[in-house]
Design an enzyme around this catalytic site. Structure first.
Site, PDB file in Angstrom:
ATOM      1  N   ARG A  98       0.863  -1.183   0.000  1.00  0.00           N
ATOM      2  CA  ARG A  98       0.000   0.000   0.000  1.00  0.00           C
ATOM      3  C   ARG A  98       0.899   1.232   0.000  1.00  0.00           C
ATOM      4  NH1 ARG A  98      -4.693  -2.108   4.252  1.00  0.00           N
ATOM      5  NH2 ARG A  98      -5.320  -3.910   2.974  1.00  0.00           N
ATOM      6  N   GLN A 113      -1.425 -10.234   6.277  1.00  0.00           N
ATOM      7  CA  GLN A 113      -2.575 -10.586   7.105  1.00  0.00           C
ATOM      8  C   GLN A 113      -3.136 -11.942   6.706  1.00  0.00           C
ATOM      9  OE1 GLN A 113      -5.099  -7.171   6.275  1.00  0.00           O
ATOM     10  NE2 GLN A 113      -6.274  -8.273   4.765  1.00  0.00           N
ATOM     11  N   ASP A 224     -14.657  -3.146  13.000  1.00  0.00           N
ATOM     12  CA  ASP A 224     -13.225  -3.275  13.271  1.00  0.00           C
ATOM     13  C   ASP A 224     -13.016  -3.792  14.694  1.00  0.00           C
ATOM     14  OD1 ASP A 224     -12.670  -2.219  10.795  1.00  0.00           O
ATOM     15  OD2 ASP A 224     -12.145  -0.222  11.534  1.00  0.00           O
ATOM     16  N   GLU A 237      -5.804  -1.443  15.731  1.00  0.00           N
ATOM     17  CA  GLU A 237      -6.757  -2.255  14.975  1.00  0.00           C
ATOM     18  C   GLU A 237      -6.099  -3.566  14.570  1.00  0.00           C
ATOM     19  OE1 GLU A 237      -8.489  -2.402  10.526  1.00  0.00           O
ATOM     20  OE2 GLU A 237      -8.622  -0.418  11.471  1.00  0.00           O
ATOM     21  N   SER A 240     -10.309  -5.995  10.383  1.00  0.00           N
ATOM     22  CA  SER A 240     -11.477  -5.380   9.778  1.00  0.00           C
ATOM     23  C   SER A 240     -12.247  -6.492   9.073  1.00  0.00           C
ATOM     24  CB  SER A 240     -11.062  -4.303   8.773  1.00  0.00           C
ATOM     25  OG  SER A 240     -12.190  -3.698   8.184  1.00  0.00           O
TER      26      SER A 240
END
Length: 324
Positions: A98, A113, A224, A237, A240
């Protein structure tokens, strides 16, 4: 630093094995291979509200190839292609880039993830079912923490025993003059482990709690999972997730997509409108963030290799943090 670099590497491997095994068992998931890149015209990449992915061209293929942002759409496509049945699902180790990420101690250009997706039926498209799945995921986190702390007794118990559920509008009403980030901090500081639901729709200040893509989570059935990171005194976090859009929620989130525009959308969107993709629930669970939290690290760069700007390198040097 409770674990040195070498011990940390062993611990990361152990906690990943413990968590993924527990997650697969509790949600009836099988591990599958994940794509690192997708064709642009497939419509299967996560657009992250307009962020441009890293892309490149190759010989003999006219379309651009994009490094994935996430696998939210691809997993639903894969469950259909692989002919999985209801209450069967998949998980995979997802790696993404990203490039527009604002990097700090818990954000990186590199994302790793567990991406997971489970087929459900229409009767499961409700808040109670969402909470049920969240609690199963959280129980896997508790198991992982317990097991990793047995192996490394120097580590402490940090996770609360239960998750506190609240939707974004309720949270807004508690702290109407705060930013979304400030609201998250206040609620997670109070409860320790919080699942904030219904993210994407506009709040009374005419802004959503945070921006969400219109075309995979149902904004009335998502959320979340956030925990309080005492070491860094912040809201972290970890996941999600959400029940995915059906035809009705997709059209609603696109502000009632006109019939004459349906012909211009991707095959993925058309498959949802035609009801040819299974109904699913799914999400992403941050591997490095879980490792960072459970192994009591100050910076995500202590558990993953990435590229850091001068500011992060200076902070690490000042705090005597060893970035990998």
């Amino acid at each position: 630093m409770k674990l040195n670099i070498k011990e940390t590497q062993y611990a990361i491997e152990k906690l990943k094995n413990i968590f993924s095994k527990s997650l697969a068992q509790k949600l009836n998931l099988v591990r599958v291979s994940a794509p690192l890149f997708l064709l642009h015209n497939s419509g299967l990449n996560d657009t992250l509200n307009g962020d441009q992915p890293v892309s490149f061209k190759v010989k003999n293929i006219n379309d651009s190839i994009e490094i994935v942002h996430s696998l939210a759409k691809w997993k639903r496509y894969a469950l259909n292609k692989y002919k999985f049945n209801i209450y069967e699902g998949i998980y995979t180790d997802m790696n993404a880039i990203r490039k527009k990420e604002l990097i700090d101690n818990n954000h990186s250009f590199y994302v790793d993830q567990w991406d997971w997706e489970l087929i459900i039926n229409k009767d499961n498209r409700n808040i109670n079912y969402l909470k049920k799945i969240v609690n199963k995921i959280y129980s896997s986190l508790l198991i992982t923490e317990k097991e990793i702390n047995k192996i490394y007794p120097v580590l402490s118990k940090k996770l609360k025993n239960k998750v506190y559920f609240i939707d974004s509008l309720e949270l807004y009403k508690l702290y109407p003059n705060f930013t979304s980030e400030e609201r998250e901090y206040e609620i997670v500081k109070k409860w320790g482990s919080v699942f904030i639901m219904k993210i994407g729709n506009k709040l009374p200040n005419n802004k959503p709690h945070s921006n969400r893509a219109k075309d995979y989570d149902d904004w009335d059935l998502n959320g979340d999972l956030i925990i309080y990171d005492e070491i860094n005194d912040n809201a972290l976090e970890l996941s999600s997730m959400g029940i995915r859009v059906n035809k009705e929620s997709l059209i609603r989130q696109y502000d009632n997509l006109p019939q004459n525009e349906i012909a211009n959308i991707s095959d993925y969107h058309r498959s949802i409108i035609n009801n040819s993709l299974p109904l699913t629930i799914g999400g992403g669970i941050g591997q490095s963030r879980i490792a960072m939290f459970l192994l009591e690290k100050n910076h995500i760069g202590e558990v993953q290799v990435s590229v850091w700007d001068e500011q992060n390198q200076k902070i690490a040097k000042d705090k005597k943090i060893s970035l990998l």
